[in-house]
Design a protein around this motif. Structure first.
Motif, PDB file in Angstrom:
ATOM      1  N   LEU A  87       1.408   5.307  -8.610  1.00 54.19           N
ATOM      2  CA  LEU A  87       0.156   4.701  -9.054  1.00 54.19           C
ATOM      3  C   LEU A  87      -0.647   4.247  -7.841  1.00 54.19           C
ATOM      4  O   LEU A  87      -0.079   3.895  -6.804  1.00 54.19           O
ATOM      5  CB  LEU A  87       0.446   3.494  -9.955  1.00 54.19           C
ATOM      6  N   HIS A  88      -1.966   4.291  -7.992  1.00 48.38           N
ATOM      7  CA  HIS A  88      -2.861   3.754  -6.961  1.00 48.38           C
ATOM      8  C   HIS A  88      -3.844   2.806  -7.634  1.00 48.38           C
ATOM      9  O   HIS A  88      -4.263   3.040  -8.765  1.00 48.38           O
ATOM     10  CB  HIS A  88      -3.658   4.880  -6.292  1.00 48.38           C
ATOM     11  N   TYR A  89      -4.158   1.736  -6.912  1.00 51.11           N
ATOM     12  CA  TYR A  89      -5.167   0.788  -7.399  1.00 51.11           C
ATOM     13  C   TYR A  89      -6.176   0.612  -6.261  1.00 51.11           C
ATOM     14  O   TYR A  89      -6.161  -0.375  -5.541  1.00 51.11           O
ATOM     15  CB  TYR A  89      -4.474  -0.530  -7.782  1.00 51.11           C
TER      16      TYR A  89
ATOM     17  N   GLY B 201       3.318   5.202   2.153  1.00 54.18           N
ATOM     18  CA  GLY B 201       2.754   6.339   1.434  1.00 54.18           C
ATOM     19  C   GLY B 201       1.823   5.825   0.352  1.00 54.18           C
ATOM     20  O   GLY B 201       1.470   4.659   0.382  1.00 54.18           O
ATOM     21  N   GLU B 202       1.468   6.585  -0.544  1.00 57.01           N
ATOM     22  CA  GLU B 202       1.537   8.012  -0.493  1.00 57.01           C
ATOM     23  C   GLU B 202       0.495   8.497   0.507  1.00 57.01           C
ATOM     24  O   GLU B 202      -0.664   8.083   0.447  1.00 57.01           O
ATOM     25  CB  GLU B 202       1.241   8.594  -1.893  1.00 57.01           C
ATOM     26  N   TYR B 203       0.898   9.377   1.409  1.00 54.21           N
ATOM     27  CA  TYR B 203      -0.030   9.972   2.362  1.00 54.21           C
ATOM     28  C   TYR B 203       0.048  11.488   2.229  1.00 54.21           C
ATOM     29  O   TYR B 203       0.996  12.033   1.674  1.00 54.21           O
ATOM     30  CB  TYR B 203       0.300   9.536   3.803  1.00 54.21           C
TER      31      TYR B 203
ATOM     32  N   LEU C  12       3.108   0.938   1.014  1.00 51.74           N
ATOM     33  CA  LEU C  12       2.021   0.757   1.986  1.00 51.74           C
ATOM     34  C   LEU C  12       1.312   2.073   2.290  1.00 51.74           C
ATOM     35  O   LEU C  12       1.883   2.979   2.879  1.00 51.74           O
ATOM     36  CB  LEU C  12       2.586   0.164   3.283  1.00 51.74           C
ATOM     37  N   ARG C  13       0.067   2.131   1.876  1.00 58.19           N
ATOM     38  CA  ARG C  13      -0.727   3.342   2.115  1.00 58.19           C
ATOM     39  C   ARG C  13      -1.434   3.255   3.462  1.00 58.19           C
ATOM     40  O   ARG C  13      -1.961   2.201   3.820  1.00 58.19           O
ATOM     41  CB  ARG C  13      -1.779   3.467   1.000  1.00 58.19           C
ATOM     42  N   PRO C  14      -1.470   4.348   4.217  1.00 51.34           N
ATOM     43  CA  PRO C  14      -2.173   4.294   5.512  1.00 51.34           C
ATOM     44  C   PRO C  14      -3.691   4.204   5.368  1.00 51.34           C
ATOM     45  O   PRO C  14      -4.372   3.853   6.320  1.00 51.34           O
ATOM     46  CB  PRO C  14      -1.810   5.625   6.185  1.00 51.34           C
TER      47      PRO C  14
HETATM   48 ZN    ZN Z   1      -1.223  10.047  -5.501  1.00 46.89          ZN
END
Ligand code: ZN
Length: 272
Positions: A29-31, A116-118, A81-83
Motif C-alpha cells: 500500500l502507498h499513502y 521500498g517499494e522502489y 521506507l520509500r526513497p
Molecule cells: Zn507499488
C-alpha cells in the motif's frame, strides 16, 4: 438487491472453516501526498479496517504519509521506507545521490521493516545509490521491497547474498520464472499486488497453483494504492483475494492471506 446478493456471495466464500472471515495481510500500500487531502488518515484507516486487514504494509511518497497512518493505527500499519520524497522520482532516484541522505535521516528517526517499494531494472541495480540502499538494508536488518525485473533482483542478491527481498508484483513475471527464482533464492518472497493472472472467477491458474503449492511460505497479497483512487479498491481487493484463496488448501490459503506477512513483519505491530 444486487448489493445484497453480492454481499451474500462474498460472505459464503470469505468464511474459513471456523466460520470467521479470512484475515488479509496487505503487503503493498502507498499513502502518497496527493491522497492525504481527499482521504485523511482517519478515513484511510477506516478503509483498512473495513477490508478486514490484519496488517497493512505502507510506503509513501513522501514517507510522511506512512508516518501519518502509523501514528493513527500502530496496531495495523507496518511502515516501509520509500526513497521517493514526492511523486515523479520513480525513474530518477537511482541516479540521485540526495536520496541516500534522505534515507539515512529517516532511518535514524523512525522504525521500518523494509526499504521500498522502489523501482529498479537491469544493470541500474548496480548503480551507487542502489548499492547504498542494499547496504543500508543490511546494516538496519531490513527487507528490500523491490519492483524489478529478475535481472535487478539477481544483481541485488549478488551485492548481498544475505539480503531479504520482497519482490513487488512477483516482477510481473510468469509463474514458472517466479518458481525458478524462488528455488534459487531462499531469501526471496513475492507479493501478488496489482496482478490478476494468477486467478479468475475464484479459480487459481494451474501454473500459479503449482508455484503456491511448492512455496506456500513465500507469497503474500497486496492492493498497490499507487494513485489516490486505488484506495477505493482496498476492500474489493481483500474480498477478491479471499475468493481465489478459497480455491487452495486452507493452510496454504491462510499463509498467503496473512500468515506469511505476519511471520516476517508482524513483530513491528503494537498489538493491543
Ligand atoms: Zn507499488
Amino acid at each position: 438487491m444486487r448489493i445484497r446478493l453480492v454481499a451474500a456471495g462474498v460472505l459464503s466464500i470469505a468464511l474459513n472453516a471456523s466460520g470467521a472471515t479470512l484475515p488479509i495481510f496487505d503487503s503493498h500500500l502507498h499513502y502518497s501526498h496527493d491522497a492525504w487531502e481527499q482521504l485523511p488518515p482517519k478515513a484511510a484507516i477506516e478503509i483498512l479496517r473495513k477490508a478486514g486487514l490484519k496488517a497493512a504494509m505502507v510506503s509513501s511518497s513522501s514517507d510522511d504519509g506512512t508516518q501519518k497512518l502509523y501514528a493513527e493505527a500502530p496496531d495495523l500499519v507496518i511502515p516501509v521506507l520509500r526513497p521517493y520524497r514526492h511523486r515523479g522520482e520513480l525513474g530518477t532516484w537511482v541516479r540521485d545521490a540526495s536520496v541516500v541522505g534522505h534515507l539515512e535521516a529517516r532511518l535514524k528517526a523512525n522504525r521500518y521493516v523494509a526499504i521500498g517499494e522502489y523501482h529498479v531494472y537491469g544493470a541500474d541495480a548496480d548503480l551507487p545509490v542502489v548499492r547504498r540502499v542494499v547496504e543500508l538494508a543490511r546494516q538496519h536488518k531490513l527487507f528490500l521491497h523491490s519492483h524489478s525485473d529478475a535481472e535487478a533482483i539477481e544483481r541485488q542478491f549478488k551485492q548481498d547474498p544475505d539480503a531479504r527481498i520482497l519482490w513487488a508484483h512477483s516482477g510481473f513475471d510468469s509463474a514458472d520464472k517466479v518458481r525458478e527464482m524462488l528455488r534459487r533464492h531462499r531469501n526471496l518472497w513475492c507479493d501478488l499486488a496489482f496482478r490478476s493472472d494468477h486467478a479468475s472467477n475464484g479459480k487459481v491458474d494451474p501454473a500459479w497453483r503449482a508455484a503456491f503449492m511448492e512455496f506456500p511460505d513465500r507469497f503474500m497479497v497486496g492492493t498497490d494504492t499507487f494513485t489516490p483512487e486505488r484506495w477505493h479498491f482496498v476492500v474489493e481487493h481483500a474480498n477478491w483475494s479471499r475468493q481465489w484463496l478459497a480455491d487452495l488448501p486452507a493452510d496454504v490459503a491462510e499463509r498467503i492471506a496473512w500468515k506469511n506477512g505476519d511471520a516476517l513483519f508482524g513483530a513491528m505491530l503494537k498489538r493491543p
